[in-house]
Design a protein around this motif. Structure first.
Motif, short mmCIF file in Angstrom:
data_model
loop_
_atom_site.label_atom_id
_atom_site.label_comp_id
_atom_site.label_asym_id
_atom_site.label_seq_id
_atom_site.Cartn_x
_atom_site.Cartn_y
_atom_site.Cartn_z
N ALA A 131 -36.16 -20.20 -53.88
CA ALA A 131 -35.43 -21.35 -53.33
C ALA A 131 -34.20 -21.67 -54.17
CB ALA A 131 -36.36 -22.56 -53.26
N SER A 138 -30.22 -27.25 -47.54
CA SER A 138 -30.48 -26.74 -46.20
C SER A 138 -31.73 -25.88 -46.21
CB SER A 138 -29.29 -25.90 -45.72
OG SER A 138 -29.65 -25.13 -44.59
N GLU A 139 -32.54 -26.00 -45.16
CA GLU A 139 -33.78 -25.23 -45.07
C GLU A 139 -33.56 -23.84 -44.48
OE1 GLU A 139 -37.09 -27.61 -43.45
OE2 GLU A 139 -35.80 -29.37 -43.81
N ASP A 140 -32.32 -23.40 -44.44
CA ASP A 140 -31.97 -22.08 -43.90
C ASP A 140 -32.47 -20.98 -44.83
OD1 ASP A 140 -30.83 -19.87 -42.71
OD2 ASP A 140 -28.78 -20.34 -43.30
N VAL A 141 -33.34 -20.11 -44.31
CA VAL A 141 -33.88 -19.01 -45.12
C VAL A 141 -33.44 -17.66 -44.56
CG1 VAL A 141 -35.86 -20.31 -45.98
CG2 VAL A 141 -36.06 -19.06 -43.82
N PRO A 153 -41.20 -17.55 -45.75
CA PRO A 153 -40.13 -18.36 -45.15
C PRO A 153 -40.47 -19.85 -45.08
CG PRO A 153 -40.39 -16.31 -43.94
CD PRO A 153 -41.54 -16.38 -44.91
N LYS A 165 -36.14 -28.02 -48.94
CA LYS A 165 -36.10 -29.41 -48.48
C LYS A 165 -36.32 -30.36 -49.66
CE LYS A 165 -38.20 -32.63 -45.18
NZ LYS A 165 -39.25 -32.79 -44.11
N THR A 225 -40.70 -21.37 -48.67
CA THR A 225 -39.37 -21.50 -49.25
C THR A 225 -38.58 -22.63 -48.60
OG1 THR A 225 -39.35 -19.12 -49.74
CG2 THR A 225 -37.23 -20.27 -49.81
N ALA A 226 -38.73 -22.77 -47.29
CA ALA A 226 -38.05 -23.87 -46.59
C ALA A 226 -38.51 -25.23 -47.11
CB ALA A 226 -38.28 -23.76 -45.09
N ARG A 227 -39.81 -25.35 -47.39
CA ARG A 227 -40.33 -26.61 -47.95
C ARG A 227 -39.73 -26.89 -49.32
NH1 ARG A 227 -45.18 -24.70 -45.55
NH2 ARG A 227 -45.91 -23.82 -47.54
#
Length: 309
Positions: free
Chosen positions: A22, A58-61, A45, A53, A48-50
């Motif tokens: 992240a 941005s939660e873009d993975v 994914p 956040k 990593t998004a968590r």
């Protein structure tokens, strides 16, 4: 090279690996992750998004790619590699031998090991000058400090370059100039933990009161100033005098006290088994993790306001 064109390879997708992934993604890097576990790769994914956040990113993975083996990774593109596998020296040594064979010359090869010296991990390899420890603290996506650990072989300029990369990604790097066991953070933390557990073992205080004492007295001050600067405030003459009285009575145990060993033998190791010094269930674990992340985020706000990060 623009950040968006830089590639980091992270070996391992566990708790520490996710935070490191992240960090790179949040800084605009592409991240290539190697994990033998299909379930880990599938879950990366979302995990990593968590983490992104929680970082306020941005939660873009979309910059994340996963592979089952080192050989599959796009080594011609890799600019830095970070190993985060389990604390198994023989395994780490095999991985570093493979990374040395696969990577471009001069690419930093780093280990997040919290215990093994990088000189042992890279022992016998030809390019130890580009190998160093890169030790993060859990949760790696929120704790700002990272230790860059040199061996006698490590190229100092390359270690400083890695430190610059970390600073550009929002971390505060510290250069550990000697490859001592435990580096900086874990040595200092270990000294505190030995005394805290001894006080519990001897019945001097409860685990709850030990936590309160650390958090609400000198630990509270440490968010504002480290131990050296804090004593600049209060005076080293007092510290010197107190050392003569207290230090001879501190624990010098060379292993874990019975109170800790009993917990481990009983399988009471914390969140993982829903019991350590305290009892936990799913709801209380989720509540504590959320509280912990909120508190860390508040501290980060203070450090950013002061320009530390």
């Amino acid at each position: 090279m623009p950040q968006s064109e830089r590639h980091a390879l992270v070996l391992g997708g566990g708790t520490m690996g996710v935070g490191i992934i992240a960090m790179f993604l949040g800084g605009g890097w592409k991240v290539d992750v190697v994990s033998r576990s299909a379930s880990t790769r599938d879950g990366l994914p979302a995990a990593t998004a968590r983490a992104l956040k929680a970082m306020g990113k941005s939660e873009d993975v979309s910059g994340l790619a996963t592979y089952a083996t080192l050989e599959e990774a796009p080594w011609p593109k890799i600019d830095i590699a970070v190993e985060t596998v389990t604390e198994d020296l023989a395994l780490k040594q095999r991985i570093f031998a493979d990374m040395e064979r696969l990577s471009r010359p001069g690419v930093p090869l780093t280990s997040n090991s919290s215990s093994f010296p990088i000189s042992e991990i890279g022992k016998g390899l030809k390019t130890q000058d580009r190998m160093m420890g890169l030790h993060f603290f859990m949760p790696a996506h929120l704790i700002p400090l990272v230790e860059v650990v040199r061996s006698v072989h490590t190229d100092i300029a390359l270690a400083e370059k890695v430190g610059t990369i970390m600073r550009d990604l929002g971390k505060r790097p510290v250069q550990v100039k000697k490859d001592v066991i435990g580096f900086l953070g874990n040595r200092i933390q270990g000294a505190l933990m030995r005394e805290a557990l001894w006080l519990i073992e001897e019945g001097v205080a409860s685990p709850e009161d030990i936590d309160a004492t650390v958090r609400l007295s000198f630990g509270f001050r440490y968010a504002a100033a480290g131990p050296i600067t804090q004593k600049e405030h209060s005076g080293w003459d007092t510290t010197c005098a107190v050392a003569k009285i207290i230090w001879p009575d501190l624990s010098n145990a060379d292993g874990p006290p019975p109170v800790l060993q009993r917990n481990v033998d009983r399988g009471r190791i914390g969140f993982k088994t829903k019991g350590g010094f305290f009892d936990w269930d799913d709801a209380s674990i989720a509540k504590e993790r959320a509280r912990y992340e909120r508190a860390l985020s508040k501290c980060l706000e203070i450090f950013r306001e002061e320009g530390i990060l």
